[in-house]
Design a protein around this motif. Structure first.
Motif, PDB file in Angstrom:
ATOM      1  N   ALA A 165      19.304 -67.301 -57.725  1.00 59.36           N
ATOM      2  CA  ALA A 165      19.529 -68.457 -56.856  1.00 59.36           C
ATOM      3  C   ALA A 165      19.174 -69.757 -57.567  1.00 59.36           C
ATOM      4  O   ALA A 165      19.884 -70.766 -57.438  1.00 59.36           O
ATOM      5  CB  ALA A 165      18.720 -68.319 -55.569  1.00 59.36           C
ATOM      6  N   GLU A 166      18.095 -69.752 -58.315  1.00 63.66           N
ATOM      7  CA  GLU A 166      17.711 -70.961 -59.056  1.00 63.66           C
ATOM      8  C   GLU A 166      18.767 -71.323 -60.102  1.00 63.66           C
ATOM      9  O   GLU A 166      19.065 -72.505 -60.320  1.00 63.66           O
ATOM     10  CB  GLU A 166      16.347 -70.763 -59.705  1.00 63.66           C
ATOM     11  CG  GLU A 166      15.190 -70.773 -58.698  1.00 63.66           C
ATOM     12  CD  GLU A 166      13.846 -70.566 -59.353  1.00 63.66           C
ATOM     13  OE1 GLU A 166      13.809 -70.198 -60.545  1.00 63.66           O
ATOM     14  OE2 GLU A 166      12.830 -70.758 -58.663  1.00 63.66           O
ATOM     15  N   GLN A 167      19.339 -70.309 -60.753  1.00 63.47           N
ATOM     16  CA  GLN A 167      20.442 -70.560 -61.679  1.00 63.47           C
ATOM     17  C   GLN A 167      21.602 -71.257 -60.966  1.00 63.47           C
ATOM     18  O   GLN A 167      22.124 -72.279 -61.429  1.00 63.47           O
ATOM     19  CB  GLN A 167      20.966 -69.243 -62.267  1.00 63.47           C
ATOM     20  CG  GLN A 167      20.205 -68.670 -63.428  1.00 63.47           C
ATOM     21  CD  GLN A 167      20.943 -67.456 -63.972  1.00 63.47           C
ATOM     22  OE1 GLN A 167      20.868 -66.372 -63.406  1.00 63.47           O
ATOM     23  NE2 GLN A 167      21.668 -67.640 -65.046  1.00 63.47           N
ATOM     24  N   CYS A 168      22.010 -70.683 -59.834  1.00 59.23           N
ATOM     25  CA  CYS A 168      23.152 -71.218 -59.103  1.00 59.23           C
ATOM     26  C   CYS A 168      22.877 -72.638 -58.607  1.00 59.23           C
ATOM     27  O   CYS A 168      23.754 -73.506 -58.674  1.00 59.23           O
ATOM     28  CB  CYS A 168      23.480 -70.315 -57.919  1.00 59.23           C
ATOM     29  SG  CYS A 168      24.181 -68.707 -58.379  1.00 59.23           S
TER      30      CYS A 168
ATOM     31  N   ILE B 248      20.234 -66.953 -49.655  1.00 65.13           N
ATOM     32  CA  ILE B 248      19.414 -68.053 -50.161  1.00 65.13           C
ATOM     33  C   ILE B 248      20.264 -69.306 -50.364  1.00 65.13           C
ATOM     34  O   ILE B 248      19.822 -70.426 -50.094  1.00 65.13           O
ATOM     35  CB  ILE B 248      18.729 -67.652 -51.491  1.00 65.13           C
ATOM     36  CG1 ILE B 248      17.687 -66.553 -51.242  1.00 65.13           C
ATOM     37  CG2 ILE B 248      18.052 -68.857 -52.153  1.00 65.13           C
ATOM     38  CD1 ILE B 248      17.127 -65.929 -52.519  1.00 65.13           C
ATOM     39  N   LEU B 249      21.501 -69.116 -50.821  1.00 64.42           N
ATOM     40  CA  LEU B 249      22.392 -70.233 -51.122  1.00 64.42           C
ATOM     41  C   LEU B 249      23.076 -70.802 -49.875  1.00 64.42           C
ATOM     42  O   LEU B 249      23.827 -71.767 -49.963  1.00 64.42           O
ATOM     43  CB  LEU B 249      23.454 -69.803 -52.133  1.00 64.42           C
ATOM     44  CG  LEU B 249      22.932 -69.377 -53.514  1.00 64.42           C
ATOM     45  CD1 LEU B 249      24.071 -68.896 -54.386  1.00 64.42           C
ATOM     46  CD2 LEU B 249      22.177 -70.504 -54.193  1.00 64.42           C
ATOM     47  N   GLY B 250      22.820 -70.195 -48.730  1.00 62.08           N
ATOM     48  CA  GLY B 250      23.420 -70.701 -47.502  1.00 62.08           C
ATOM     49  C   GLY B 250      24.772 -70.127 -47.183  1.00 62.08           C
ATOM     50  O   GLY B 250      25.465 -70.608 -46.288  1.00 62.08           O
ATOM     51  N   ILE B 251      25.199 -69.094 -47.905  1.00 56.79           N
ATOM     52  CA  ILE B 251      26.485 -68.448 -47.642  1.00 56.79           C
ATOM     53  C   ILE B 251      26.264 -67.351 -46.618  1.00 56.79           C
ATOM     54  O   ILE B 251      25.471 -66.441 -46.833  1.00 56.79           O
ATOM     55  CB  ILE B 251      27.087 -67.861 -48.932  1.00 56.79           C
ATOM     56  CG1 ILE B 251      27.296 -68.969 -49.966  1.00 56.79           C
ATOM     57  CG2 ILE B 251      28.416 -67.168 -48.642  1.00 56.79           C
ATOM     58  CD1 ILE B 251      27.646 -68.447 -51.335  1.00 56.79           C
TER      59      ILE B 251
ATOM     60  N   GLU C 278      28.185 -75.294 -42.848  1.00 57.97           N
ATOM     61  CA  GLU C 278      29.063 -75.996 -43.797  1.00 57.97           C
ATOM     62  C   GLU C 278      28.323 -76.976 -44.690  1.00 57.97           C
ATOM     63  O   GLU C 278      28.765 -77.321 -45.762  1.00 57.97           O
ATOM     64  CB  GLU C 278      30.166 -76.728 -43.019  1.00 57.97           C
ATOM     65  CG  GLU C 278      31.177 -75.806 -42.352  1.00 57.97           C
ATOM     66  CD  GLU C 278      31.926 -74.939 -43.346  1.00 57.97           C
ATOM     67  OE1 GLU C 278      32.126 -75.376 -44.484  1.00 57.97           O
ATOM     68  OE2 GLU C 278      32.304 -73.811 -42.986  1.00 57.97           O
ATOM     69  N   HIS C 279      27.160 -77.431 -44.237  1.00 58.28           N
ATOM     70  CA  HIS C 279      26.415 -78.403 -45.032  1.00 58.28           C
ATOM     71  C   HIS C 279      25.725 -77.761 -46.223  1.00 58.28           C
ATOM     72  O   HIS C 279      25.346 -78.420 -47.172  1.00 58.28           O
ATOM     73  CB  HIS C 279      25.380 -79.133 -44.161  1.00 58.28           C
ATOM     74  CG  HIS C 279      26.001 -79.955 -43.088  1.00 58.28           C
ATOM     75  ND1 HIS C 279      26.729 -81.098 -43.355  1.00 58.28           N
ATOM     76  CD2 HIS C 279      26.053 -79.779 -41.740  1.00 58.28           C
ATOM     77  CE1 HIS C 279      27.176 -81.621 -42.206  1.00 58.28           C
ATOM     78  NE2 HIS C 279      26.789 -80.839 -41.226  1.00 58.28           N
ATOM     79  N   SER C 280      25.530 -76.448 -46.165  1.00 58.34           N
ATOM     80  CA  SER C 280      24.798 -75.794 -47.245  1.00 58.34           C
ATOM     81  C   SER C 280      25.654 -74.784 -48.012  1.00 58.34           C
ATOM     82  O   SER C 280      25.171 -74.102 -48.894  1.00 58.34           O
ATOM     83  CB  SER C 280      23.571 -75.056 -46.677  1.00 58.34           C
ATOM     84  OG  SER C 280      23.965 -74.064 -45.754  1.00 58.34           O
ATOM     85  N   LYS C 281      26.944 -74.709 -47.652  1.00 55.81           N
ATOM     86  CA  LYS C 281      27.810 -73.671 -48.233  1.00 55.81           C
ATOM     87  C   LYS C 281      28.107 -73.940 -49.706  1.00 55.81           C
ATOM     88  O   LYS C 281      28.414 -75.048 -50.099  1.00 55.81           O
ATOM     89  CB  LYS C 281      29.132 -73.614 -47.461  1.00 55.81           C
ATOM     90  CG  LYS C 281      30.091 -72.552 -48.014  1.00 55.81           C
ATOM     91  CD  LYS C 281      31.366 -72.548 -47.208  1.00 55.81           C
ATOM     92  CE  LYS C 281      32.349 -71.519 -47.766  1.00 55.81           C
ATOM     93  NZ  LYS C 281      33.609 -71.506 -47.033  1.00 55.81           N
ATOM     94  N   LEU C 282      27.994 -72.895 -50.518  1.00 58.53           N
ATOM     95  CA  LEU C 282      28.483 -72.919 -51.887  1.00 58.53           C
ATOM     96  C   LEU C 282      29.709 -72.024 -51.950  1.00 58.53           C
ATOM     97  O   LEU C 282      29.731 -70.960 -51.352  1.00 58.53           O
ATOM     98  CB  LEU C 282      27.419 -72.402 -52.854  1.00 58.53           C
ATOM     99  CG  LEU C 282      26.067 -73.101 -52.856  1.00 58.53           C
ATOM    100  CD1 LEU C 282      25.221 -72.541 -53.991  1.00 58.53           C
ATOM    101  CD2 LEU C 282      26.212 -74.595 -53.027  1.00 58.53           C
ATOM    102  N   ALA C 283      30.716 -72.437 -52.672  1.00 56.76           N
ATOM    103  CA  ALA C 283      31.917 -71.605 -52.806  1.00 56.76           C
ATOM    104  C   ALA C 283      31.563 -70.319 -53.514  1.00 56.76           C
ATOM    105  O   ALA C 283      30.854 -70.317 -54.507  1.00 56.76           O
ATOM    106  CB  ALA C 283      32.984 -72.360 -53.587  1.00 56.76           C
ATOM    107  N   SER C 284      32.046 -69.205 -52.983  1.00 56.03           N
ATOM    108  CA  SER C 284      31.714 -67.910 -53.581  1.00 56.03           C
ATOM    109  C   SER C 284      32.838 -67.436 -54.470  1.00 56.03           C
ATOM    110  O   SER C 284      33.949 -67.924 -54.396  1.00 56.03           O
ATOM    111  CB  SER C 284      31.467 -66.880 -52.478  1.00 56.03           C
ATOM    112  OG  SER C 284      32.614 -66.734 -51.680  1.00 56.03           O
TER     113      SER C 284
END
Length: 276
Positions: A228-231, A259-262, A270-276
């Motif tokens: 998660a820290e890497q991402c 952890i990444l909000g996905i 939607e405010h915390s989403k990272l594209a997977s």
């Protein structure tokens, strides 16, 4: 292992990744199982499968037949790779009537159908490559042949990715280069493979996993946190797509995405989403 695979697919399916790649077996029944897995994902799930295809052990005609069959069955995503020889440590030798490298394979696949093609990239350069620049040159040949994106080998020090991107952009490579993220399930195994593949394993990473061999729950928490820290560091620098190496296991990927909000489709903030 097949049961584990399908259990993982079902558990990860609600996260709705853009695609799920299926690695390739170069010979006989292994290749047939790969094909069966890809087509089953297409038929029975909402996921988009990306079938790995290599140059190893097949003539051009055989590879083309496989690609035509994928196309006819509705598979539109391919991961085009040179591949490695079946015997570990054996120097690569192209099939006398086959594609010599991934760039030729990409060009051949594009003649068969308008596949969405991903190719490999190596931030710390391929172990058989003469130099980092030779890797960049080879990547450009694959892109020029028609590849739509590159997916990197995993790495742990994100600075390797940033330096690689600088070189790729300087070479005129403009397609997405998606960083490969490997949550560590077994540190000893990852360290051994990394050493053989020329991948840097930082001392800080080894220190984090020291003493956790018999503490699987703690090891998983550490692994998910490191990934998660890497991402997050990559995200802060503008990266929006990630390729997670699941190794057919769902738990660490689920933890990382959480952890990444996905969240499962329809439940994402939607405010915390990272594209997977």
């Amino acid at each position: 292992m097949e049961e584990t695979l399908w259990n993982s697919i079902r558990r990860l399916e609600p996260l709705q990744p853009e695609m799920v790649s299926v690695t390739y077996g170069a010979g006989g029944s292994t290749r047939e199982r790969t094909h069966a897995t890809v087509t089953r994902i297409l038929r029975e799930t909402s996921l988009t499968p990306a079938a790995h295809q290599t140059c190893v052990a097949n003539s051009r005609g055989e590879v083309d037949d496989i690609l035509r069959q994928y196309w006819d069955e509705g598979v539109r995503h391919i991961v085009a790779l040179r591949g490695d020889m079946p015997t570990v440590g054996q120097a690569y030798q192209p099939h006398p009537d086959g594609y010599s490298n991934a760039a030729e394979l990409v060009a051949g696949a594009k003649k068969i159908g308008d596949f969405d093609i991903s190719v490999a990239a190596y931030p710390e350069h391929h172990p058989e490559s003469g130099s980092a620049q030779a890797d960049i040159d080879n990547l450009k040949r694959k892109i020029d042949a028609g590849a739509n994106r590159a997916i990197t080998q995993y790495f742990f020090d994100v600075d390797h990715y940033f330096r690689f991107m600088d070189k790729a952009l300087a070479a005129g490579i403009s397609v997405p280069i998606v960083p490969g993220i490997l949550p560590v399930t077994n540190f000893a195994t990852v360290k051994k493979f990394s050493q053989a593949s020329g991948i840097d394993v930082p001392a800080w990473l080894e220190n984090l996993f020291e003493g956790l061999e018999d503490r699987p729950e703690c090891r998983q928490q550490v692994a998910a946190t490191v990934a998660a820290e890497q991402c997050l560091r990559l995200y802060q620098s503008g990266v929006r797509h990630f390729h997670i190496y699941t190794l057919n296991r769902a738990e660490l990927t689920l933890a990382l995405c959480h952890i990444l909000g996905i969240r499962p489709h329809g439940e994402t903030d939607e405010h915390s989403k990272l594209a997977s």
